[in-house]
Design a protein around this motif. Structure first.
Motif, PDB file in Angstrom:
ATOM      1  N   ARG A 175       0.822  -1.212   0.000  1.00  0.00           N
ATOM      2  CA  ARG A 175       0.000   0.000   0.000  1.00  0.00           C
ATOM      3  C   ARG A 175       0.854   1.258   0.000  1.00  0.00           C
ATOM      4  NH1 ARG A 175      -2.912  -1.330   5.396  1.00  0.00           N
ATOM      5  NH2 ARG A 175      -0.765  -1.941   5.702  1.00  0.00           N
ATOM      6  N   ARG A 176       2.134   1.116   0.295  1.00  0.00           N
ATOM      7  CA  ARG A 176       3.030   2.274   0.402  1.00  0.00           C
ATOM      8  C   ARG A 176       3.933   2.391  -0.818  1.00  0.00           C
ATOM      9  NH1 ARG A 176       4.865   4.205   5.741  1.00  0.00           N
ATOM     10  NH2 ARG A 176       6.751   4.514   4.547  1.00  0.00           N
ATOM     11  N   LEU A 177       4.309   3.622  -1.110  1.00  0.00           N
ATOM     12  CA  LEU A 177       5.270   3.889  -2.177  1.00  0.00           C
ATOM     13  C   LEU A 177       6.575   4.363  -1.556  1.00  0.00           C
ATOM     14  CD1 LEU A 177       3.012   5.859  -4.674  1.00  0.00           C
ATOM     15  CD2 LEU A 177       3.803   3.508  -4.908  1.00  0.00           C
ATOM     16  N   THR A 178       7.690   4.001  -2.162  1.00  0.00           N
ATOM     17  CA  THR A 178       8.975   4.550  -1.736  1.00  0.00           C
ATOM     18  C   THR A 178       9.474   5.461  -2.848  1.00  0.00           C
ATOM     19  OG1 THR A 178      10.190   2.652  -2.621  1.00  0.00           O
ATOM     20  CG2 THR A 178       9.568   2.547  -0.305  1.00  0.00           C
ATOM     21  N   ILE A 179      10.016   6.578  -2.445  1.00  0.00           N
ATOM     22  CA  ILE A 179      10.546   7.562  -3.383  1.00  0.00           C
ATOM     23  C   ILE A 179      12.034   7.700  -3.096  1.00  0.00           C
ATOM     24  CG2 ILE A 179      10.425   9.953  -4.191  1.00  0.00           C
ATOM     25  CD1 ILE A 179       7.799   8.564  -4.655  1.00  0.00           C
ATOM     26  N   THR A 180      12.853   7.515  -4.123  1.00  0.00           N
ATOM     27  CA  THR A 180      14.298   7.663  -3.971  1.00  0.00           C
ATOM     28  C   THR A 180      14.844   8.487  -5.130  1.00  0.00           C
ATOM     29  OG1 THR A 180      14.648   5.584  -5.165  1.00  0.00           O
ATOM     30  CG2 THR A 180      14.586   5.458  -2.745  1.00  0.00           C
TER      31      THR A 180
END
Length: 154
Positions: free
Chosen positions: A95-100
């Protein structure tokens, strides 16, 4: 020797802060353009720089911008589309997004940091390390005043 006080000493502190900030943003923007990173939106400089430091989650970085969720989403979308950020589904919580930062984002952050360091060095050359430290202490105190007021307001 010039004994006249600097004319900006009579300017209100908030105006001085705004103009001083422009010194940094203009130098960073110039360096980024010269290095081929001419498509970073205005608040994108802050997001890329903050992610490069890695001390805060994106949600906190966006909150510090004080923009709506819609504007924040558009900013992140633009940075992803332009190749500065990578957005992926968190493998441990779908359900979560990671931004890098992408490699392009990291290179832009390095360019931005070098421009900032050059302004820092020029500032120290003009006023000395002790006064520069005092300026940092004063600015840190202003940030603490805001944080304390926000905490008291709940």
């Amino acid at each position: 020797m010039d004994t006249e006080p600097h004319p900006l000493l009579q300017v209100a502190f908030p105006a001085l802060l705004r103009h001083a900030r422009t010194t940094y943003s203009a130098a960073m923007r110039r360096a980024l353009i010269e290095a081929g990173y001419d498509d970073i939106p205005g608040n994108g400089l802050y997001v890329i720089g903050a992610l490069a430091i890695g001390e805060a989650p994106l949600s906190q970085i966006i909150a510090e911008l004080r923009v709506s969720k819609q504007v924040a989403g558009q900013l992140v979308d633009a940075l992803v589309l332009r190749g500065y950020l990578d957005r992926r589904t968190d493998p441990q919580d779908r359900r979560r997004l990671t931004i890098t930062l992408t490699e392009r984002g990291k290179a832009a952050a390095e360019t931005q940091a070098a421009a900032r360091a050059a302004i820092d060095a020029e500032l120290v050359a003009r006023i000395g390390a002790e006064k520069e430290l005092h300026a940092r202490q004063a600015l840190s105190a202003l940030i603490d005043i805001r944080r304390d007021a926000e905490a008291a307001a709940g």
